[in-house]
Design a protein around this motif. Structure first.
Motif, PDB file in Angstrom:
ATOM      1  N   PHE A   1      18.162 -10.522  -4.363  1.00  0.00           N
ATOM      2  CA  PHE A   1      17.554  -9.412  -5.164  1.00  0.00           C
ATOM      3  C   PHE A   1      17.021  -8.417  -4.261  1.00  0.00           C
ATOM      4  O   PHE A   1      15.820  -8.825  -3.332  1.00  0.00           O
ATOM      5  CB  PHE A   1      16.192  -9.979  -5.822  1.00  0.00           C
ATOM      6  N   ASN A   2      17.358  -7.223  -4.568  1.00  0.00           N
ATOM      7  CA  ASN A   2      17.042  -6.191  -3.548  1.00  0.00           C
ATOM      8  C   ASN A   2      16.198  -4.946  -4.181  1.00  0.00           C
ATOM      9  O   ASN A   2      16.848  -3.963  -4.842  1.00  0.00           O
ATOM     10  CB  ASN A   2      18.269  -5.537  -2.759  1.00  0.00           C
ATOM     11  N   PRO A   3      14.902  -5.093  -4.552  1.00  0.00           N
ATOM     12  CA  PRO A   3      14.243  -3.826  -5.306  1.00  0.00           C
ATOM     13  C   PRO A   3      14.077  -2.800  -4.271  1.00  0.00           C
ATOM     14  O   PRO A   3      13.914  -3.029  -3.245  1.00  0.00           O
ATOM     15  CB  PRO A   3      13.059  -4.862  -5.747  1.00  0.00           C
ATOM     16  N   VAL A   4      13.682  -1.597  -4.920  1.00  0.00           N
ATOM     17  CA  VAL A   4      13.448  -0.594  -4.340  1.00  0.00           C
ATOM     18  C   VAL A   4      12.136  -0.097  -4.853  1.00  0.00           C
ATOM     19  O   VAL A   4      11.730   0.165  -6.114  1.00  0.00           O
ATOM     20  CB  VAL A   4      14.531   0.686  -4.760  1.00  0.00           C
ATOM     21  N   MET A   5      11.184  -0.060  -3.877  1.00  0.00           N
ATOM     22  CA  MET A   5       9.535   0.331  -4.198  1.00  0.00           C
ATOM     23  C   MET A   5       9.563   1.968  -3.892  1.00  0.00           C
ATOM     24  O   MET A   5       9.844   2.504  -2.979  1.00  0.00           O
ATOM     25  CB  MET A   5       8.852  -0.445  -3.442  1.00  0.00           C
TER      26      MET A   5
ATOM     27  N   ILE B   1       0.899  -1.123  -0.072  1.00  0.00           N
ATOM     28  CA  ILE B   1      -0.030  -0.099  -0.156  1.00  0.00           C
ATOM     29  C   ILE B   1       0.909   1.233  -0.144  1.00  0.00           C
ATOM     30  O   ILE B   1       1.862   1.407   0.808  1.00  0.00           O
ATOM     31  CB  ILE B   1      -1.039   0.131   1.239  1.00  0.00           C
ATOM     32  N   GLY B   2       0.596   2.318  -0.938  1.00  0.00           N
ATOM     33  CA  GLY B   2       1.359   3.489  -1.013  1.00  0.00           C
ATOM     34  C   GLY B   2       2.466   3.339  -1.854  1.00  0.00           C
ATOM     35  O   GLY B   2       3.310   4.353  -2.112  1.00  0.00           O
ATOM     36  N   HIS B   3       2.932   2.227  -2.354  1.00  0.00           N
ATOM     37  CA  HIS B   3       4.164   1.968  -3.254  1.00  0.00           C
ATOM     38  C   HIS B   3       3.563   1.242  -4.463  1.00  0.00           C
ATOM     39  O   HIS B   3       2.544   0.656  -4.770  1.00  0.00           O
ATOM     40  CB  HIS B   3       5.227   1.274  -2.450  1.00  0.00           C
ATOM     41  N   LYS B   4       4.454   1.778  -5.567  1.00  0.00           N
ATOM     42  CA  LYS B   4       4.355   1.223  -7.025  1.00  0.00           C
ATOM     43  C   LYS B   4       4.636  -0.276  -6.998  1.00  0.00           C
ATOM     44  O   LYS B   4       5.311  -0.631  -6.418  1.00  0.00           O
ATOM     45  CB  LYS B   4       5.133   2.160  -8.120  1.00  0.00           C
TER      46      LYS B   4
END
Length: 807
Positions: A75-79, A56-59
């Motif tokens: 794997f370290n994604p940035v939201m 919630i609140g992030h793409k």
């Protein structure tokens, strides 16, 4: 197939703050991040899996993965909140068909379970069918084969070993740097046509392409290592480099022989990748390795015999040994992804080794009765000599080898179920060798002649007037060039047979080689050209049963065209017309995956049979192999391998192995006798655990038991007369560590925040202080003139301290 890969990482927002409660979905499976933003997820292997990250609140973020069995990636994604969703990420590895019967070892297990000789080989010895009976060595035998019968690849590039090494003390480092490893596959037989021409096994290593900056370091009383990795801002360039230094003094000084020893083993290794475009990638693998070994023995005492008749061997030494092995290796690999279905590769590599083996050692010995009177101040001393003598050994051996390879490889996917693979490879080997080696033995006051001369000696009744000769005397100079042309093609298919899933693989290899020797052998032969064909096939079926089972059968004809060491006979002369050894393999296997305590387990069973012809017989002393350079024997090997692995303790991987092997050879139709690698029974255990209330306190147990092999016969002995086996090999290594920093936790301490991992531990090598042997020393009794076999013991119990860190 119950085969899985693991994805782990930390999810952050724009301000690099961990996000709690991110929903992560992969088909019907899923998980969420903890308060530190950490997650771990297991996915099926060898297929495209899309993972969706939502909060919630992030793409929303999507990433596509296609991984190998047992592979672990980070794997370290940035939201993000204010920008559009990042582009879809695709992480793909080369699809590996499940038909191949490969054992996959987690790189984290390799880095955790160090052992006396840390590396991939330290874990291979716990697998069924793999035998290592020398903790100082990284060489291993598989299902009755010797050390020269194993293939090793790093990122599809074949790796070579030094030639002149004769003992484990001289080896130092394994080529494979575990700090750089991403994936480890191992096949003990029945492997596909895409792998080269060897008789026993394949070790297929994949070095990783970094995804960010990181540093890993390890230090102990045996040396240390450091590895650094980085990626450019545009992600086009990535590289990883590792430096290692090893000092075996702790282990060598624990042996019975008191010495001054200065072993220096060091190497630097790098793997670089540059992505010119999405279609064209260029890789470079480089290695520079230096083994420098200076050995000055002083004295030795070995006690043997029985309680009633104890005997001791006392030896005083003069002289020293100086060895040096300098190897350089470089390889470029170009990958062109023409389409989604077609990949073309070009690999060019060069290997150069300059080796020196120089020694002059005089050994004076006494063999006698030991004082066994308890309470006597001379308890343990030799009071009466039964044998005296001396031995002078000399060597000035030099070898220079330069090997070039150029290879084209390709694979084409006809549809989602069918794949074609092919390769054409040219190799040029230029080897120059000078061997000057002799041994003089004085036993009981007499110079001992080699038994190969039929000369009558009627002393003391008649004076002997023959010349004095060395017991062994080898003088040879060789300049050999070998040109090889190899090619293979193989076809793989996955389909359905009724409701059952089936896998096929079939292929053919061809190998043509020409040996040119500057010096003809005794028959006047200086050149020879030969060609062999090697068909191989595999079939596997996964029945539509309630129980998760896979049945597999593999077979084919395997050749081993002779390498330089196999061409050189005991006199040092090169025999260009030595044929390739030929082996027919048949392997039948079963994999049964199940759950106990709601945790995954797998039982792998394999039965195998090898029929070997045109055998080139050899003798084995420590790790030195001496071939007869004759194809005058036949042989066979059969056995059964069992391995149970799984999470015996939640969150850890352990396994138990059992192997039965019988291998015999028939030399010149004299009848079958045990081969030098006939190690009948093998038990191996790798067990990992932690304290439930203190999960930071962890341990591993690496335990191996092998029955003894035939060996330790005197020089020039007929193997049919010496079939006595060495004692059983028993060894248990224990490691206990405390994890000070773990990436699964957040820390307020500033110094801890700098680390992703930090641990401190102790290791106990040969925990039960078992007296293992590698060879025998033979000395004569002055009265009976018989020879005694004096065991040469390996390392006793040794303690080590280790510090590991990752930034």
């Amino acid at each position: 197939m119950s085969q899985t890969a693991t994805i782990r990482g930390v999810i952050l927002n724009d301000t690099k703050t961990p996000i709690y409660g991110v929903n992560i979905k992969a088909g019907s499976d899923g998980t969420t991040t903890n308060e530190n933003g950490f997650f771990i997820l297991k996915i099926p292997v060898d297929k495209d899996i899309t993972i969706i990250f939502t909060h919630i609140g992030h793409k929303r973020v999507e990433a596509k993965f296609n991984l190998k069995n047992g592979q672990e990636i980070e794997f370290n994604p940035v939201m993000s909140i204010n920008i559009e969703q990042i582009a879809t990420v695709v992480i793909n590895t080369n699809t590996r068909q499940k038909v191949d019967g490969v054992v996959t070892i987690s790189p984290e297990v390799i880095r955790t379970v160090k052992g006396a000789n840390p590396g991939v080989e330290n874990l291979l010895k716990t697998l069924p069918g793999v035998n290592i009976s020398n903790e100082l060595s990284t060489q291993y035998s598989v299902r009755g084969g010797n050390f020269d019968e194993n293939l090793v690849y790093v990122n599809e590039i074949e790796i070579y070993r030094p030639f002149l090494i004769r003992s484990g003390q001289q080896e130092g480092l394994s080529f494979v740097n575990t700090d750089l490893v991403q994936n480890v596959d191992f096949s003990a037989g029945g492997f596909q046509a895409k792998y080269g021409d060897k008789l026993s096994s394949v070790l297929d290593i994949t070095y990783r392409n970094p995804t960010g900056f990181g540093i890993r370091a390890d230090a102990s009383l045996l040396g240390g290592s450091i590895a650094a990795e980085a990626v450019s801002k545009d992600s086009k360039f990535s590289g990883i480099i590792g430096l290692r230094y090893r000092d075996n003094s702790l282990l060598i000084n624990s042996l019975e022989t008191e010495t001054n020893v200065r072993p220096i083993f060091a190497d630097v290794q790098t793997y670089l990748t540059y992505k010119f475009s999405d279609k064209f990638h260029l890789n470079f693998l480089g290695n520079i390795s230096l083994n420098k070994y200076t050995f000055t023995p002083k004295n030795r005492q070995t006690n043997f015999g029985t309680l009633d008749a104890p005997v001791a061997l006392l030896v005083n030494y003069d002289g020293q040994e100086q060895d040096q092995y300098l190897t350089n290796f470089g390889a470029f690999k170009a990958n062109y992804f023409a389409t989604d279905d077609l990949t073309l590769k070009l690999i060019a590599s060069a290997y150069h080794t300059a080796e020196e083996e120089y020694f002059d050692i005089l050994a004076r010995y006494r063999l006698g009765e030991v004082n066994s009177n308890i309470g006597d101040e001379n308890l343990g001393d030799v009071e009466f000599s039964e044998g005296i003598g001396s031995q002078l050994t000399h060597a000035r051996n030099d070898l220079d080898a330069l090997i070039f390879n150029i290879e084209h490889k390709g694979d084409y996917t006809l549809d989602d179920e069918t794949t074609l693979e092919w390769s054409v490879k040219y190799t040029h080997e230029d080897i120059r060798d000078r061997q000057v080696e002799w041994e003089v033995i004085d036993s009981a006051g007499f110079s001992v002649r080699p038994p190969i001369f039929d000369i009558s000696n009627n002393q003391p009744y008649e004076p002997f007037e023959g010349p004095l000769v060395a017991f062994q005397n080898v003088r040879a100079t060789n300049a050999v060039k070998i040109d090889r042309l190899q090619a293979y093609a193989q076809w793989s298919k996955r389909t359905m047979l009724g409701n059952n899933e089936v896998f096929y693989n079939a292929g053919m290899r061809i190998h043509n080689w020409t040996v040119n020797s500057a010096i003809p052998n005794q028959n006047g032969v200086s050149s020879s050209t030969q060609t062999v064909f090697s068909p191989r096939a595999q079939f596997a079926i996964k029945p539509d049963w309630e129980k998760d089972m896979l049945f597999r059968v593999a077979g084919g004809v395997y050749y081993q065209p002779p390498f330089y060491r196999e061409l050189r006979d005991s006199s040092g002369t090169v025999q260009p017309d030595v044929k390739a050894q030929k082996s027919f393999h048949l392997v039948v296997g079963n994999e049964y995956s199940f759950k106990i305590w709601d945790r995954p387990f797998k039982l792998v069973s394999e039965a195998y049979y090898k029929n070997i012809t045109d055998v080139n017989p050899y003798t084995l002393e420590n790790v030195r192999i001496r071939y007869r350079a004759k194809n005058n024997a036949t042989a066979y090997a059969y056995g059964l391998d069992l391995r149970l692995n799984g999470e015996f303790v939640p969150g850890t991987e352990s396994w138990f192995s059992f192997g039965y092997l019988k291998t015999e050879e028939n030399i010149e139709d004299r009848g079958f006798i045990a081969r030098p690698t006939d190690q009948r029974l093998k038990f191996g255990i790798l067990f990992q655990d932690y304290v439930p209330n203190i999960p930071e306190l962890k341990m591993y147990l690496n335990l191996v038991y092998n029955t003894g092999v035939p060996g330790g016969s005197p020089s020039y002995a007929d193997p049919y007369d010496f079939q006595t086996r060495l004692r059983d090999y028993r060894r248990a290594d224990l490691g206990i560590s405390y994890v000070l920093v773990d990436q699964n936790k957040m820390y307020t301490s500033k110094w801890k925040q700098k680390f992703k991992e930090l641990s401190l531990g102790i290791e106990i090598f040969n925990m039960f202080d078992a007296q293992n042997t590698i060879t025998n020393t033979w000395v004569r009794d002055v009265y009976s003139k018989r020879q005694f076999a004096i065991p040469n013991f390996l390392t006793p119990r040794v303690f080590n301290v280790r510090l590991s860190a990752r930034l």
